[in-house]
Design a protein around this motif. Structure first.
Motif, PDB file in Angstrom:
ATOM      1  N   ASP A 102     -10.226   0.516   4.857  1.00 18.55           N
ATOM      2  CA  ASP A 102      -9.638   1.832   5.135  1.00 18.55           C
ATOM      3  C   ASP A 102     -10.636   2.961   4.911  1.00 18.55           C
ATOM      4  O   ASP A 102     -10.646   3.937   5.665  1.00 18.55           O
ATOM      5  N   ASP A 103     -11.489   2.841   3.889  1.00 18.69           N
ATOM      6  CA  ASP A 103     -12.498   3.880   3.644  1.00 18.69           C
ATOM      7  C   ASP A 103     -13.463   3.996   4.813  1.00 18.69           C
ATOM      8  O   ASP A 103     -13.869   5.103   5.188  1.00 18.69           O
TER       9      ASP A 103
ATOM     10  N   LEU B   6     -12.735   3.032   7.967  1.00 19.66           N
ATOM     11  CA  LEU B   6     -11.924   3.535   9.077  1.00 19.66           C
ATOM     12  C   LEU B   6     -11.793   5.054   9.005  1.00 19.66           C
ATOM     13  O   LEU B   6     -11.879   5.734  10.028  1.00 19.66           O
ATOM     14  N   ALA B   7     -11.610   5.585   7.813  1.00 13.20           N
ATOM     15  CA  ALA B   7     -11.424   7.026   7.638  1.00 13.20           C
ATOM     16  C   ALA B   7     -12.627   7.829   8.132  1.00 13.20           C
ATOM     17  O   ALA B   7     -12.494   9.004   8.472  1.00 13.20           O
TER      18      ALA B   7
ATOM     19  N   ARG C  14       0.824  -1.210   0.000  1.00 12.51           N
ATOM     20  CA  ARG C  14       0.000   0.000   0.000  1.00 12.51           C
ATOM     21  C   ARG C  14       0.859   1.261   0.000  1.00 12.51           C
ATOM     22  O   ARG C  14       0.559   2.242  -0.668  1.00 12.51           O
TER      23      ARG C  14
ATOM     24  N   GLY D 209      -5.514   0.710   9.780  1.00 12.41           N
ATOM     25  CA  GLY D 209      -6.360  -0.243   9.058  1.00 12.41           C
ATOM     26  C   GLY D 209      -5.716  -1.613   8.964  1.00 12.41           C
ATOM     27  O   GLY D 209      -6.361  -2.640   9.207  1.00 12.41           O
ATOM     28  N   ALA D 210      -4.430  -1.662   8.638  1.00 13.35           N
ATOM     29  CA  ALA D 210      -3.724  -2.948   8.555  1.00 13.35           C
ATOM     30  C   ALA D 210      -3.678  -3.617   9.925  1.00 13.35           C
ATOM     31  O   ALA D 210      -3.846  -4.833  10.033  1.00 13.35           O
TER      32      ALA D 210
ATOM     33  N   ARG E  38      -2.811   9.605   5.265  1.00 15.22           N
ATOM     34  CA  ARG E  38      -2.909   8.365   4.487  1.00 15.22           C
ATOM     35  C   ARG E  38      -2.107   7.254   5.162  1.00 15.22           C
ATOM     36  O   ARG E  38      -2.547   6.111   5.253  1.00 15.22           O
TER      37      ARG E  38
ATOM     38  N   ARG F  69      -7.148  -5.101  10.658  1.00 11.45           N
ATOM     39  CA  ARG F  69      -7.370  -6.324   9.886  1.00 11.45           C
ATOM     40  C   ARG F  69      -6.455  -7.454  10.354  1.00 11.45           C
ATOM     41  O   ARG F  69      -6.860  -8.617  10.387  1.00 11.45           O
TER      42      ARG F  69
ATOM     43  N   THR G 186      -4.025   6.062   8.288  1.00  9.09           N
ATOM     44  CA  THR G 186      -5.141   5.196   7.901  1.00  9.09           C
ATOM     45  C   THR G 186      -4.637   3.817   7.496  1.00  9.09           C
ATOM     46  O   THR G 186      -5.207   2.795   7.885  1.00  9.09           O
ATOM     47  N   ALA G 187      -3.540   3.771   6.732  1.00  9.37           N
ATOM     48  CA  ALA G 187      -2.985   2.491   6.285  1.00  9.37           C
ATOM     49  C   ALA G 187      -2.472   1.668   7.460  1.00  9.37           C
ATOM     50  O   ALA G 187      -2.720   0.459   7.541  1.00  9.37           O
TER      51      ALA G 187
END
Length: 105
Positions: A73-74, A76-77, A33, A61-62, A54, A65, A57-58
């Protein structure tokens, strides 16, 4: 409940206490990513102390998961993270320290 021996942390995200963990799969996701190339590149990217929304979020999010939370991620944002932007940065830093050790901030 988070198990620090497995690199897990807890954070309040979307009004719920959640466990996050950067498993090997989650790290591979982050490498791809963020176009880091490898784990050293990923570690060096964050060691510099500069991080984007960004990136946050990455990372978060990772981590979600990796711990079994099915959150894109969308999605989560759009979720609130306890402490706002500062809280999100602290969650990411704690997660990276739990994964890579104290050298990464």
């Amino acid at each position: 409940m988070a198990n620090p021996q497995r690199g897990e942390i807890e954070a309040v995200i979307g009004g719920e206490r959640r466990v996050l963990c950067l498993t090997l799969g989650a790290l591979a996701e982050l490498e791809a990513r963020l176009q880091a190339g490898d784990l050293v590149g990923l570690s060096e990217r964050f060691a510099g102390g500069r991080i984007s929304a960004r990136d946050l979020t990455a990372i978060i999010g990772a981590g979600l998961r990796g711990a079994g939370n099915a959150i894109a991620d969308d999605d989560l944002a759009r979720m609130a993270i306890e402490g706002g932007l500062k809280g999100a940065a602290e969650v990411a830093a704690r997660l990276l320290r739990a994964t890579f050790g104290e050298a990464v901030e």
